[in-house]
Design a protein around this motif. Structure first.
Motif, PDB file in Angstrom:
ATOM      1  N   TYR A 288      38.705  40.423  38.587  1.00 34.67           N
ATOM      2  CA  TYR A 288      38.364  39.220  37.829  1.00 34.67           C
ATOM      3  C   TYR A 288      38.430  38.009  38.740  1.00 34.67           C
ATOM      4  O   TYR A 288      39.435  37.788  39.431  1.00 34.67           O
ATOM      5  N   THR A 289      37.317  37.283  38.793  1.00 31.47           N
ATOM      6  CA  THR A 289      37.344  36.054  39.582  1.00 31.47           C
ATOM      7  C   THR A 289      37.659  34.919  38.638  1.00 31.47           C
ATOM      8  O   THR A 289      37.083  34.797  37.561  1.00 31.47           O
TER       9      THR A 289
ATOM     10  N   PRO B 252      37.335  33.733  33.334  1.00 35.89           N
ATOM     11  CA  PRO B 252      37.147  34.673  34.441  1.00 35.89           C
ATOM     12  C   PRO B 252      36.039  35.681  34.137  1.00 35.89           C
ATOM     13  O   PRO B 252      35.796  36.028  32.983  1.00 35.89           O
ATOM     14  N   LYS B 253      35.397  36.133  35.223  1.00 34.92           N
ATOM     15  CA  LYS B 253      34.373  37.170  35.091  1.00 34.92           C
ATOM     16  C   LYS B 253      34.872  38.429  35.797  1.00 34.92           C
ATOM     17  O   LYS B 253      35.494  38.336  36.845  1.00 34.92           O
ATOM     18  N   GLY B 254      34.589  39.590  35.199  1.00 37.01           N
ATOM     19  CA  GLY B 254      35.035  40.841  35.810  1.00 37.01           C
ATOM     20  C   GLY B 254      33.973  41.396  36.754  1.00 37.01           C
ATOM     21  O   GLY B 254      32.939  41.870  36.312  1.00 37.01           O
ATOM     22  N   VAL B 255      34.220  41.321  38.042  1.00 35.15           N
ATOM     23  CA  VAL B 255      33.238  41.811  39.007  1.00 35.15           C
ATOM     24  C   VAL B 255      33.451  43.298  39.208  1.00 35.15           C
ATOM     25  O   VAL B 255      34.532  43.733  39.611  1.00 35.15           O
TER      26      VAL B 255
ATOM     27  N   ALA C 189      44.988  41.081  42.963  1.00 37.00           N
ATOM     28  CA  ALA C 189      43.798  40.928  42.131  1.00 37.00           C
ATOM     29  C   ALA C 189      42.686  40.228  42.887  1.00 37.00           C
ATOM     30  O   ALA C 189      41.561  40.128  42.395  1.00 37.00           O
ATOM     31  N   TRP C 190      42.985  39.752  44.075  1.00 39.49           N
ATOM     32  CA  TRP C 190      41.996  39.044  44.864  1.00 39.49           C
ATOM     33  C   TRP C 190      41.251  40.041  45.730  1.00 39.49           C
ATOM     34  O   TRP C 190      41.843  40.945  46.314  1.00 39.49           O
ATOM     35  N   VAL C 191      39.949  39.873  45.820  1.00 39.59           N
ATOM     36  CA  VAL C 191      39.136  40.858  46.526  1.00 39.59           C
ATOM     37  C   VAL C 191      39.593  41.002  47.973  1.00 39.59           C
ATOM     38  O   VAL C 191      39.562  42.092  48.550  1.00 39.59           O
TER      39      VAL C 191
END
Lengths: 266, 444, 658, 276, 358
Positions: C196-197, C204-207, C240-242
């Protein structure tokens, strides 16, 4: 921290009792005919004004003072007096009002020292320090690290305790007592000189020790909030005599206690 | 651990620095004579005059004669503080500079160094001190202790006492007290004293003074007062001497019945008690005073030119002259060595041979400008490294020492067997003690 | 590694785990500082742990396609949870552990997580506090049991118990290679993870990233910097960060290198030093903080030491980068640099834990050129990259030897980039995301049918170096009322390069002129205050101090001067500024969880201040509400001063081409 | 009143300006601490163990050397004079005295003798000392009762009173009181604080106290500083501190729902937001 | 500065509990050992080896012995000289009574004799502490020294009352007696000292060391841990005396070559005590540093002065040395009352945080 409970005493039974204990120093009475018991698994508070004989009582229990009268029964064994070594081997550990740490040693070594009784390898293995002695050392180090982790004192592991602030010294001292894996833990004003935050931490440890390891705890404390929240039963001493004994609520409502100690009803 | 590294570094640096001055000193156009001395520490009051006499004489030879046989002497003092560890350190630090003799000036240091002399091939002069048994040249080819041993000294004292009492037979029933430094030095005469006591029937009373208690002898002298011995004999050194003299005076012991060995006869030993010490007797084997031409040469070349640490008024005092005597022995040994080998820059081995043929006749004494300074040295040879020469008795007059007897010969016949036995004992105890391989120059 | 790159059958992370357990079974896979030492698990051990956990999760009802939320700081068991979930076909959804309960509720509901695997009591409390909003969650599994003993355990389970359940199942239901077969069923095209960004605006959007895209991205990155199984990295950025997902999980599984989990968030610097990472990744903030700390400490050092430090730092500025870039350097300079290495650079790198560093990246934000050069001059191979969650990180990166402080590098392997007419950067690569979870509209908005993804950033290729330069978020670039170009981030970055300024928020779009709100850096300004006898009791007091205002106005003036020299920017000089009375904080919604300022939100939240900046007021009173992590609110009020600034006359741009 | 404002106030008996304390050459304990004590005021320093409260007091009374500490930066002004290089007994003579933590009474002296040692620096004759003794007994009637007892055999509360009384004997302007409530029964704590208040009111003695017992301290003090990790993180008058959310949470133990039970303490802490 | 600890992490308690957990320290100690075992004997003069290094090492060992008692267990002793003497005389008696057994066996065995004597004189330590105990050990010192002088059996009835060291070999090389080269003796001494230091470090880091320190720091609490005070103190006396005894035996057999009772006088006790204090109580490293400062410096200084070509009389040099060493001791104790070891610790800490000030 504690090994599976090997005690013969079951929860709720009497672990220790003092009966009719009197103690005097050169004619000055410190304790007069005090009797009370501590049940396995409970948190037992001892309260009273300064100089009421609370610390003397702990000293009688772990054998520093020998009472002139009375008896102490610990784990079903009745004796006139306790000796420090018997108390230690029997599973009584304690902390001191004014912190009695080994000042020149690090936190780690202090707590390791708490495990002395459980370490067996003789001097020749110690000299060589490989094989059995090293394995023993590692095994106990592991236990000690668990205590350090439990008390959240990782950051002062290598600091000589003499340099630590008082509150942390108290914590290390608790750690050292825990390292003995005691059955009965005597705490003498564990929260004195601490601010709220530190008291909260200390309460957490006391509750956890009591809860998770089933360690019986006898504690002297002045902070009534702490005593009321933590203790199962409270015994009140004044001028060396027992003036009340009961649950926190009973004690709080007791007029004699209010007069002698609390001042105003809390 | 790093500090240790630094330390090792410093040590390395200092070792690196050392060869520099070592090689300097070891230049071949001179003869290196280290003099162990002690101008510091508890024995400094005795050590200073001796050190002065020793170095002044040798320096005088350099100034007056340009050394010995035309070779300059490189005289170097090494401070031992009468301390064994430092003495050993001095030995080590001088060893590498090819010394021709070791002059430890302490019985303790001598004992440590005796076994090394033969290994390092450096003769050792322990003039009238050290291990008496080392007089046996067969067993101790590298050690020399002329002119007399302690046993000789004791025998001379007994002889003197007997003379005063009116013969050896008069000694029977008498009590003779012996107050001594409680160490190897003071204890050495004990067996002979025992023999004498049995032989002549006198009773001996022993008063040991522990090294740490040299300046506190009230206990011993309290006992002396109680025991009331007829004579007191003293084997003392350093601060023990003046203390004993004062204590003796304090208990009013008759001073003319108090006899010390030659190491108890310094001016500063008697002077502190002043007039109370009048009558105090000691043995001596060197002359006292400045009247000797050689001493005058020292005054002329050394003292008056300021090339010394000696205070002018101390020249000629007993221990100063003792130091001169000591250096004279070294100088004569070197001279002999040059004569025997024909070399100028002699080595330790050469000087050992020089010592073994040491002879100072009456005439030679005169040549040396020291007529009457000492008894003739005639008995030193390969077998006997001591010679058992005579000494005389001197008495304190409140200001100076006064010679009161002629040369007294020791009872060599009593002493020699003891020496032989002691040497044998030493050799058997020190398993692997080397047999003498050194040749003898003078078969006579 | 080469073998991995070739072997296309290994296309999911559980499969990589099996490979690693086979190929390098005895090499350390993950460590955690715990109980005083670095507890280590080898790849073979990790495989066993993951297997037990996976089968335990299976027993708790996780089926193919189910989502498992993972909440907590970087802990081995949480990383294992990811792989365990993936191995049985589930999809891990890591959630920012410092999110307040409301934020968390949104993500967990949106993802429809069935199980939440959390770190400790704090997270358990948070999840339980919103449990009535989360009907989908059947179990909460925790890693650290402390304090949880007396909780109601009907839905709560200790992770070790889950593993025990798994081991029991292993003995009965899933004996033999049942689990390995489950892994084999996984495909590269499966969704590997949903990240989630937080976004600077909106929910937030779920990538959704597929195994394929993450694997390819990781393989390319490993190859780009020659990473091997010997690397040591420290995992400390939010799971949670890419960035963390790629660096501490994906690249590690692909290359087989070791990931180290710190003892606690407070001990990261210490832990990093102990480990001595060889491959590091950090947002500029981390590098800034380290440098600020260094400068503050050196201020306290003795005079000689300080002089020595400055002297060698100067030398390093002159020659350090040249030496790092292997350019020809005179021998004298080299010798002096070597001495500096002994006395200053080496010890500094040691303090930073960068002694063994091979490659370090900074990304996420622009880094101050001075800071960037400082690290490079010490001999640390610090590089910049440009990435996005939607690209599984890598879009561009600086190759070794082509390092510029103001670019983000060349397109990464397999990445195509094009710049739209409006300046927006578009990219296409095998690593791009599959879509936003449950949001086809947004997906379509962002990703074109032929695979191009709109980055949302405005940028251009530097003609001289061929590197990409990013200006700002495309939609943030606005105009003042007089039509002057206004790139807020550009201005903010210039301000933030001053160590005294921690955050800056520039306003100006559709306004008459540019204004900024500033946050001071307490460490840096606090130390300055001590040295200059400025007395303060709190942040608020320090922030309002006239001398602090004076100092910052000098900084703003310098920024204005530099803007005046940059042609089109000259009109966007700062005319008024104020120093905020509180630090911007993610808990208050002022920053994203990745610590980016949410400009719009701030302008709104501090409405009276924004108003004051434009109505000529000299002082504005404001009361702000604070949110504590446990959701409780508090208030803080202050009177904030506003400072006027003068603009510099625009300079002729050609003079300042250098 | 902020610290800055207070500094300009010339009525401060004590002004600490930006001090830094380092122990053992390498351990930084205090960093940039500044505080002011107005004349005839009661000021409290609050904070956890190891925050630097005692160190601050010791820096003032110049007792750091015994523990290998030193003030490496900043200035300390007492009564308008820099006192950085003055010896502790010189300070006592000037009217600044510290009552140490743990009540260091001379155990083998009687209470009265202990009090007399406090007059050690005085030169104004026996009668004056006698009068002061009387004054101390009036404030501490308990001490009069026990005046011939050895201090070592009196209770903790009496020892604390003895220590304060002893300090009073030097006729101080400023008393630095370190943890007066430590290890004392609640009743005694109140008694001691009442006496402090009384001394402040009637005698005009200024107090700077370091205290863990925030409740008590903020009840009696007019102004408070909160120290954390060797820095002041918050200061303000007592009432405003009592209202501060963080002080409530971390020092007073009250939260929205009233007093928290010690049984319900969490294993994690709410993040402090002092500086926000 | 040269401490670059990044990347040095421990994955096991074994690695965490080694003597030198920091790589740079390990390298340092290896370098020092290499220098000590190889460089020094090959490059140093005999004087350096014999008069400086050998006694330095021996005294370091004695200092470690006293440090175990005083620094680690907190029991003040003034009997070190006598306990060294017990070792020396025991070694002499044993080696002359049983000449067939190897001398090094007796050097070590004499430590046990000394330990037994130490235990006897340690008995009062249960009841008395501090200066009172020091007086009790002083009594031991005087009594034992009296024995050395008064019991001729101890010196095999030597008239000189001195111990004379027999010639003995190791692998055919002379290690005692005059034929033993300084190199040979140095190696033997160094080996014994290194091994015994290693053993001591094992001991003080383990259970027994903690028991000692616990008794030192807070005996009441120690008792509560189940530590028996008397046993612990006696063990400290035994081990301490063991070390002193071995040092004493080495002193005579590998350094002096012969010795009188005066070598083990109260002065020796004070010298070793000052080495402990100057070096640092409770530190093995400090024991070496203290021995270096107190023993080695007075020997090296005059040599250095002479080496610098200063025309100083030997006695003057001696006085200057006294003054310099005295001044240095005072200087170090003022700068750092906890001894050189603490000074080094602080320096090391500074190097570790270099270039930061803290």
């Amino acid at each position: 921290m504690r090994a599976p409970d090997e005690s013969t005493i079951k929860a709720g039974q009497t672990l220790l009792s003092v009966e009719g204990v009197s103690l005097s120093f050169g004619g000055v009475r410190a304790i007069t005919d005090v009797s009370f018991d501590i049940l396995k698994g409970e948190i037992r508070a001892i309260i009273g004004p300064n100089g009421a004989g609370k610390t003397s009582m702990l000293n009688v229990i772990n054998g520093f003072y020998h009472p002139q009268e009375g008896e102490i029964t610990f784990k079903g064994i009745k004796r006139k007096k306790m000796r420090p070594h018997d108390a230690a081997t029997g599973g009584i550990a304690r902390t001191f009002q004014n912190v009695a740490l080994f000042k020149g040693m690090t936190t780690l070594d202090n707590i390791m020292a708490g495990r002395t009784l459980r370490m067996k390898k003789n001097i020749f293995w110690q000299l060589l320090r490989f094989g059995p002695a090293e394995r023993e050392e590692i095994e106990h180090r592991h236990k000690v690290e668990e205590i350090i982790d439990f008390l959240e004192i990782q950051h002062i592991r290598r600091v000589p305790v003499g340099r630590l602030p008082y509150g942390l010294q108290k914590r290390v001292e608790l750690g050292r007592a825990l390292a003995m894996e005691p059955e009965l833990l005597l705490l003498d004003e564990p929260m004195a000189g601490m601010n709220l935050e530190e008291k909260e931490d200390m309460c957490r440890y006391v509750i956890d020790v009591n809860n998770h390891y089933g360690t019986t705890i006898a504690l002297i404390e002045h902070d009534m909030g702490v005593v009321m929240d933590l203790a199962n039963r409270v015994v009140v001493l004044d001028y060396g005599q027992k003036i009340a004994d009961g649950t926190p609520d009973e004690v709080k409502a007791n007029q004699a206690v209010i007069d002698a100690y609390l001042g105003v009803a809390h | 651990m790093r500090m240790k590294g630094l330390l090792v570094g410093a040590v390395l640096a200092s070792t690196a620095a050392m060869p520099a001055f070592v090689s300097n000193a070891a230049a071949q156009d001179s003869i290196y004579v280290p003099l162990f001395s002690y101008r510091t520490g508890p024995f400094a009051n005795s050590g200073i005059p001796i050190a002065n006499g020793m170095s002044d004489y040798l320096n005088m030879l350099n100034e007056r004669d340009g050394g010995i046989g035309g070779v300059k002497l490189n005289v170097e003092e090494c401070e031992t503080g009468y301390n064994t560890e430092k003495g050993v350190a001095c030995y080590e630090s001088t060893k590498s500079k090819n010394p021709v003799v070791t002059n430890p000036y302490s019985t303790g240091i001598t004992l440590q160094l005796i076994p090394r002399a033969s290994v390092d091939k450096i003769p050792m002069l322990s003039m009238a001190y050290g291990l008496s048994a080392s007089a046996v040249g067969e067993s101790f080819p590298w050690i020399f202790n002329p002119p007399a041993t302690y046993w000789d000294g004791l025998s001379m004292i007994i002889k003197h006492i007997a003379g005063k009492e009116g013969g050896f037979e008069k000694l029977k029933g008498k009590t003779i007290g012996y107050i001594f430094f409680d160490g190897g030095y003071g204890r050495e005469p004990l067996p002979l004293l025992d023999i004498f006591s049995k032989k002549y029937g006198f009773e001996t009373k022993l008063y040991p003074v522990p090294p740490a208690e040299m300046q506190n002898q009230s206990g011993q002298w309290l006992n002396v007062r109680k025991d009331k011995p007829d004579w007191m004999i003293m084997w003392g050194w350093g601060a023990m001497n003046p203390t004993a003299v004062k204590e003796a005076a304090r208990i009013k012991f008759p001073m003319d019945k108090f006899v010390g060995v030659w190491w108890s006869g310094g001016d500063d030993d008697a002077r502190p008690a002043g007039d109370d010490a009048k009558g105090y007797l000691t043995l001596n084997f060197n002359g006292v005073g400045t009247q000797y031409p050689a001493i005058q040469d020292i005054v002329k070349h050394i003292i008056s030119t300021g090339k010394t640490q000696t205070q002018p008024d101390k020249v000629g005092e007993n221990l100063y002259n003792r130091g001169v005597y000591n250096s004279m022995l070294i100088a004569e040994a070197i001279r002999n060595a040059q004569k025997i080998t024909g070399k100028k820059a002699v080595t330790g081995e050469d000087v050992r041979r020089g010592f073994e043929s040491l002879t100072i006749t009456q005439a030679r004494w005169k040549e040396l400008g020291l007529e009457g300074f000492g008894a003739p040295i005639t008995n030193v040879n390969c077998a006997d490294h001591n010679g058992h020469h005579a000494a005389y008795m001197q008495q304190w007059n409140g200001k100076n020492w006064v010679k009161i007897t002629d040369w007294i010969a020791p009872m060599k016949e009593e002493v020699r067997p003891l020496l032989e036995a002691a040497a044998k004992d030493y050799v058997t105890k020190n398993v692997g003690w080397p047999k003498r391989t050194e040749p003898c120059d003078r078969p006579s | 590694m080469a073998q991995n790159a070739v072997d296309k059958t290994v296309d999911t992370f559980p499969k990589f785990l099996l490979v690693n357990a086979e190929v390098r079974g005895d090499r350390p896979a993950i460590r955690e500082k715990d109980l005083g030492i670095w507890q280590t698990w080898t790849w073979r051990q990790v495989k066993e742990e993951v297997k037990a956990l996976a089968l335990g999760l299976k027993e708790l009802g996780i089926e193919r396609g189910d989502k498992v939320a993972i909440i907590g700081s970087n802990k081995p068991r949480l990383y294992w949870s990811m792989c365990a979930t993936q191995s049985i076909g589930g999809i891990p959804v890591p959630v920012y552990q410092d999110a307040v309960a409301d934020e968390m509720a949104f993500v967990l509901t949106h993802a429809g997580a069935k199980i939440a695997i959390v770190e400790n009591q704090e997270q358990v409390d948070k999840v339980l506090s919103i449990s009535d909003q989360l009907p989908s969650i059947s179990h909460v599994i925790y890693d650290e049991p402390r304090g949880l003993r007396d909780y109601d355990h009907t839905r709560l389970k200790w992770i070790n118990e889950v593993q025990d359940i798994g081991r029991e199942a292993m003995a009965s239901k899933y004996s033999g290679d049942a689990w390995e077969k489950m892994i084999a069923e996984g495909k590269g095209s499966d969704i590997a993870v949903i990240l989630y960004t937080s976004g600077t605006t909106g929910k937030p959007k779920g990538v959704m990233l597929t195994n394929d895209s993450v694997v390819v991205s990781s393989q390319n990155a490993n190859a780009f910097d020659n990473l091997t199984e010997k690397e040591e990295v420290i995992a400390y950025l939010p799971m949670a960060w890419v960035g963390d997902h790629i660096f501490s999980y994906a690249q590690s599984y692909v290359a087989g290198y070791t990931v180290n989990c710190p003892e606690s968030p407070e001990t990261i610097i210490e832990d990093r030093r102990e480990i001595g990472t060889s491959y590091a990744f950090a947002p500029p903030r981390v590098y800034e903080n380290l440098l600020t700390l260094t400068m503050v400490r050196m201020e306290d050092a003795g005079r000689v030491k300080r002089a020595m430090f400055q002297y060698f730092l100067k030398h390093a500025r002159e020659w350090g980068e040249k030496i790092l870039n292997k350019e020809p350097v005179p021998i004298a300079a080299r010798l002096k640099y070597w001495l500096g290495e002994l006395l200053v650079y080496g010890p500094m790198k040691n303090r930073y834990g960068f002694t063994n560093i091979r490659v370090a990246y900074t990304a996420g934000e622009a880094i101050g050129p001075e800071i960037f050069r400082y690290y490079r001059s010490l001999g640390i191979n610090l590089k910049q990259l440009y990435g996005q969650t939607e690209a599984a990180v890598y879009i561009t990166a600086q190759p070794d030897g082509e390092i510029y402080a103001d670019t983000v590098g060349k397109p990464s392997p397999d990445v195509e980039i094009k710049i739209e007419d409006n300046g927006e950067v578009l990219f296409r690569s095998p690593g791009v995301f599959a879509g936003y979870y449950k949001d086809p509209e947004k997906t379509a908005e962002t990703k074109t049918s032929d695979g191009w993804v709109k980055s949302g950033d405005a940028g251009f290729f530097d003609p001289k170096t061929g590197h990409l330069k990013i200006i700002d978020r495309a939609k943030d670039v606005g105009r003042l009322n007089d039509g002057t170009l206004f790139a807020p981030k550009y201005i903010e970055n210039k301000l933030k390069f001053y160590p005294n300024i921690k955050e800056a928020v520039a306003l100006g779009d559709k306004r008459d002129y540019v204004t900024v709100m500033l946050n001071i850096d307490l460490v840096s300004v606090g130390s300055w205050a001590e040295r200059n006898n400025v007395i303060y009791g709190s942040y608020q007091e320090l922030a309002a101090h006239p001398r602090v205002y004076q100092m910052l106005s000098e900084h703003v003036d310098e920024v204005n001067k530099s803007l005046s020299e940059e042609g089109p920017m000259a009109g966007a000089q700062i005319r008024r500024f104020l120093i905020l009375h509180k630090e911007l904080d993610a808990d208050d919604g002022e920053l994203t969880r990745t610590q980016k300022v949410r400009r719009g939100f701030i302008a709104e939240r501090y409405g009276p201040l924004a108003e004051g900046l434009y109505n000529g007021a000299q002082e504005v009173d404001i009361t702000t509400e604070l949110t504590f992590e446990d959701g409780r609110k508090g208030n803080i009020s202050a009177r904030v001063k506003i400072e006027d600034m003068n603009a510099h006359a625009p300079a002729a741009p050609m003079d300042k081409a250098a | 009143m902020s610290a800055t404002a207070a500094q300009q106030n010339s009525d401060n008996i004590l002004a600490i300006n930006n001090i830094e304390v380092i122990y053992d050459h390498v351990i930084l304990v205090l960093k940039g601490v500044s505080l002011n004590v107005p004349k005839k005021g009661i000021v409290a320093i609050l904070g956890a163990n190891g925050a630097g409260k005692t160190t601050t007091l010791k820096a003032i009374s110049n007792l750091l050397h015994a523990e290998r500490g030193e003030v490496s930066k900043g200035s300390i002004m007492f009564d308008g004079k820099e006192i950085h290089d003055q010896s502790p007994n010189e300070l006592v003579r000037q009217g600044c005295i510290q009552v140490m933590e743990g009540r260091h009474c001379f155990a083998h002296l009687t209470i009265e003798e202990n009090l007399l040692t406090g007059a050690f620096t005085r030169r104004d004759g026996r009668a004056a000392i006698k009068r002061d003794m009387e004054r101390v007994y009036n404030y501490f009637p308990r001490l009069r009762e026990r005046k011939n007892s050895l201090a070592g055999y009196t209770s903790g509360g009496e020892q604390q009173m003895c220590a304060v009384g002893r300090a009073l004997m030097s006729r101080p302007k400023l008393i630095l009181l370190d943890e007066p409530s430590m290890g004392l029964a609640p009743q005694i704590v109140e008694e001691i604080f009442d006496i402090v208040k009384d001394l402040n009111d009637k005698e005009g003695v200024t107090f700077l106290l370091a205290e863990q017992n925030t409740n008590m301290a903020l009840k009696y003090a007019q102004y408070g500083y909160i120290l954390e990790n060797g820095r002041i993180v918050l200061d303000g008058d007592a009432a405003s501190l009592r209202d501060n959310e963080d002080v409530k949470e971390f020092y007073l133990g009250v939260s929205g729902a009233g007093r928290k039970s010690f049984r319900d303490v969490k294993h994690y802490k709410r993040r402090k937001r002092w500086l926000a | 500065m040269f401490y670059r600890e990044a990347g040095q992490f421990k994955t096991s308690y074994r690695a965490d509990m080694t003597v030198f957990p920091i790589t740079q320290d390990r390298i340092g100690i290896i370098v020092i050992l290499l220098i000590a075992f190889i460089v020094i004997p090959l490059t140093s003069s005999n004087f350096m080896l014999h008069a400086v290094m050998i006694p330095f090492l021996i005294f370091s060992l004695a200092t470690i012995g006293l440090n175990i008692l005083t620094g680690y267990t907190g029991l003040l002793s003034l009997g070190t000289g006598a306990f060294m003497g017990v070792g020396a005389y025991a070694c002499y008696k044993l080696s002359t009574l049983f000449p067939g057994v190897h001398i090094l066996v007796w050097v070590v065995a004499s430590g046990f004799v000394s330990a037994a004597v130490g235990i006897v004189f340690g008995l009062p330590s249960l009841r008395i502490k501090g200066f009172y105990l020091a007086v009790a050990t002083l009594a031991a010192q005087f009594f034992l020294q009296w024995c050395f002088i008064r019991i001729p059996w101890l010196v095999n009835y030597n008239v000189s009352n001195a111990i004379e060291v027999p010639r003995r070999t190791l692998f055919g090389v002379h290690i005692t007696g005059p034929e033993a080269t300084p190199q040979a003796r140095y190696w033997v001494v160094l080996t014994i000292v290194v091994v015994m230091t290693w053993l001591a470090s094992n001991l003080v880091r383990g259970r027994i060391g903690r028991m000692w320190m616990a008794v030192r720091d807070m005996d009441i609490a120690a008792e509560l841990m189940g530590i028996r005070l008397l046993n612990t103190k006696l063990l400290a006396f035994a081990v301490s005396s063991f070390y002193c005894g071995v040092a004493g035996a080495m002193l005579v057999f590998l350094y002096y070559g012969s010795a009188e009772a005066t070598a083990f006088s109260i002065n020796q006790s004070f010298a070793v005590l000052s080495m402990v204090i100057v070096g640092g109580l409770g530190s093995l490293l400090g024991s070496f540093m203290g021995a270096a400062l107190i023993f080695t410096l007075p020997i090296l200084l005059p040599q250095l002065m002479a080496g610098l070509g200063l025309p100083i009389q030997s006695a003057t040099a001696e006085h200057i040395t006294f003054m310099i060493v005295g001044a240095l001791i005072i200087f170090f104790l003022i700068v750092e009352p906890h001894g050189l070891a603490r000074l080094w610790q602080i320096a090391k800490q500074k190097l570790r945080v270099w270039p930061y000030p803290y």
